[in-house]
Design a protein around this motif. Structure first.
Motif, PDB file in Angstrom:
ATOM      1  N   LEU A   1      33.225  44.620  29.364  1.00 19.46           N
ATOM      2  CA  LEU A   1      33.984  44.747  31.162  1.00 19.46           C
ATOM      3  C   LEU A   1      35.315  44.666  30.155  1.00 19.46           C
ATOM      4  N   GLU A   2      35.165  43.714  29.405  1.00 17.51           N
ATOM      5  CA  GLU A   2      36.645  44.132  28.469  1.00 17.51           C
ATOM      6  C   GLU A   2      37.046  44.953  28.305  1.00 17.51           C
TER       7      GLU A   2
ATOM      8  N   TYR B   1      35.973  48.442  28.962  1.00 20.16           N
ATOM      9  CA  TYR B   1      36.007  49.506  29.580  1.00 20.16           C
ATOM     10  C   TYR B   1      37.352  49.016  29.727  1.00 20.16           C
ATOM     11  N   LEU B   2      38.077  48.064  30.367  1.00 22.88           N
ATOM     12  CA  LEU B   2      39.536  47.517  30.708  1.00 22.88           C
ATOM     13  C   LEU B   2      40.625  48.323  29.723  1.00 22.88           C
ATOM     14  N   HIS B   3      40.199  47.492  28.144  1.00 22.94           N
ATOM     15  CA  HIS B   3      41.341  47.825  27.160  1.00 22.94           C
ATOM     16  C   HIS B   3      41.211  49.669  26.659  1.00 22.94           C
ATOM     17  N   THR B   4      39.609  50.011  26.768  1.00 22.10           N
ATOM     18  CA  THR B   4      39.886  51.823  27.443  1.00 22.10           C
ATOM     19  C   THR B   4      40.847  52.372  27.979  1.00 22.10           C
ATOM     20  N   ILE B   5      40.856  51.257  29.417  1.00 17.02           N
ATOM     21  CA  ILE B   5      41.223  51.979  30.363  1.00 17.02           C
ATOM     22  C   ILE B   5      42.719  52.265  30.359  1.00 17.02           C
ATOM     23  N   TYR B   6      43.299  50.600  29.705  1.00 16.22           N
ATOM     24  CA  TYR B   6      44.647  50.142  29.519  1.00 16.22           C
ATOM     25  C   TYR B   6      45.183  51.012  28.899  1.00 16.22           C
TER      26      TYR B   6
ATOM     27  N   GLU C   1      46.276  55.034  30.309  1.00 15.63           N
ATOM     28  CA  GLU C   1      47.303  54.698  30.743  1.00 15.63           C
ATOM     29  C   GLU C   1      48.121  54.829  29.899  1.00 15.63           C
TER      30      GLU C   1
END
Length: 84
Positions: A50-51, A53-58, A61
């Motif tokens: 999850l971390e 994934y969130l790092h990639t998405i942020y 962005e």
């Protein structure tokens, strides 16, 4: 809810003194269906993913941010250029 509009929830389940984390979805009629049953190792692995994934998405962005923000928004976010 997840992206597929499924109502998903978690529940701490203890059996014979062993705690696990159940990830379940609500099904019509008010009952639920278990999707995952995680021990602490499994939960740690999921947290890591999850971390990531969130790092990639942020990161994605942020890399495209200048195309979506107005000039005034950019100044507010990064401040005025002090070299002018």
């Amino acid at each position: 809810m997840d992206v597929q509009r499924r109502e998903v929830f978690t529940e701490l389940v203890t059996k014979d003194g062993v705690d696990t984390l159940a990830v379940e979805k609500t099904i019509p009629g008010g009952s639920s269906k278990r999707l995952l049953l995680l021990n602490k190792f499994d939960a740690q692995q999921l947290k890591k993913e999850l971390e990531n994934y969130l790092h990639t998405i942020y990161s994605k962005e942020l890399s495209g941010m200048d195309a979506t923000l107005s000039p005034a928004d950019m100044v507010e976010l990064f401040g005025e250029d002090e070299d002018e």
